[in-house]
Design an enzyme around this catalytic site. Sequence first.
Site, PDB file in Angstrom:
ATOM      1  CG  ASP A   1     -25.032  37.475   3.943  1.00  0.00           C
ATOM      2  OD1 ASP A   1     -24.430  38.158   3.088  1.00  0.00           O
ATOM      3  OD2 ASP A   1     -26.159  37.770   4.361  1.00  0.00           O
TER       4      ASP A   1
ATOM      5  CG  ASN B   1     -28.449  46.458   6.015  1.00  0.00           C
ATOM      6  OD1 ASN B   1     -28.205  47.625   6.305  1.00  0.00           O
ATOM      7  ND2 ASN B   1     -28.532  46.030   4.768  1.00  0.00           N
TER       8      ASN B   1
HETATM    9  O1  LIG Z   1     -30.456  41.553   3.726  1.00  0.00           O
HETATM   10  C1  LIG Z   1     -29.542  42.393   3.563  1.00  0.00           C
HETATM   11  O2  LIG Z   1     -29.507  43.493   4.147  1.00  0.00           O
HETATM   12  C2  LIG Z   1     -28.488  42.091   2.583  1.00  0.00           C
HETATM   13  C3  LIG Z   1     -27.835  43.153   1.955  1.00  0.00           C
HETATM   14  C4  LIG Z   1     -26.949  42.877   0.951  1.00  0.00           C
HETATM   15  C5  LIG Z   1     -26.335  43.939   0.172  1.00  0.00           C
HETATM   16  O3  LIG Z   1     -26.351  45.095   0.639  1.00  0.00           O
HETATM   17  O4  LIG Z   1     -25.853  43.638  -0.932  1.00  0.00           O
HETATM   18  O5  LIG Z   1     -26.641  41.597   0.615  1.00  0.00           O
HETATM   19  C6  LIG Z   1     -27.204  40.535   1.246  1.00  0.00           C
HETATM   20  O6  LIG Z   1     -26.868  39.392   0.877  1.00  0.00           O
HETATM   21  C7  LIG Z   1     -28.159  40.784   2.254  1.00  0.00           C
END
Ligand SMILES: O=C(O)c1cc(C(=O)O)oc(=O)c1
Length: 292
Positions: free
Chosen positions: A244, A249
């Site tokens: 990830d 965030n």
């Molecule tokens: O939990 C999150 O803030 C998050 C955000 C995003 C995104 O902004 O795409 O992707 C993820 O895998 C997790």
Amino acid sequence: MSRTKTWVDQPSTPSYAPPPGAIDAHVHVFGPEADFPFSPKAKYHPEDATPEMLFALRDQLGFARNVIVQASCHGTDNEATLNAIAKSGGAARGVAVVSPDIDDAELQKLHDGGIRGVRFNFLKRLVDDAPKDKFLDIARRIAPLGWHVVVYFEADILEELEPFLAAIPTTIVVDHLGRPDIAQGPGGADITRFVQLLDDHPNIWTKVSGAERLSPQGPPFDDFVAVIRPVVERFPDRVLWGTDWPHPNMEHRIPDDGTLVDVIPRIAPTADLQRKLLVDNPMRLYWPEQLG
Ligand SMILES: O=C(O)c1cc(C(=O)O)oc(=O)c1
């Protein structure tokens, strides 16, 4: 909005060495903003997390390939993701976020650029709306391309979402296990309902990622391991894993990617499980033409 930085520049090198050909199947790139501006609807404004930074991390952690998932801050403009895939020299493929009115020529262009799935995001803090009827139209249109659907939601809407998931005609991959409350423990209501979902729908897979997001305890993530290892053991052919990076965030709890990699042998304790999780399963979704 001031720009946020959510990753460490020099993560530790993990003790665990992934098997040859291992795929980090959930990463993002941010920008660079000068070339690929963020969406006006973006809910966060990150510093640039470039393809070059991603590939350096991949090499340091011992991975061979990446799956780059379009981050919400880039909306439905997939150019930053396509740029990273193009720069990878065949070592990355991706998942796009598309507008419901995308035409077939544009879908084909995404396919030619290495996209193999679309992402539907249901998190209110990340997107303004999540129109299920339009998502279903998209799912039906991408099915003939051999793509799959990636869905990101939180545990509290799983029950409400199940009819929608059941109507999707492709493989579905759930991001970060649908965010169960890990504090409930291995027999908890959230993970029990999620396991039931996978029992009931053989086309639903999950990324067993997100220890840094889901674990109240934090490193070394014993609570996450206790809840998630049984999931890997029960569905060895339907799990993927990813760092990830660059951890959108997570500015208040920035993880060390090396520590995250060291979670892998604890949730997938045998070489066979690790090879399925890191190589065989993601190859089936992202590079099927290279399988013998
Ligand atoms: O939990 C999150 O803030 C998050 C955000 C995003 C995104 O902004 O795409 O992707 C993820 O895998 C997790």
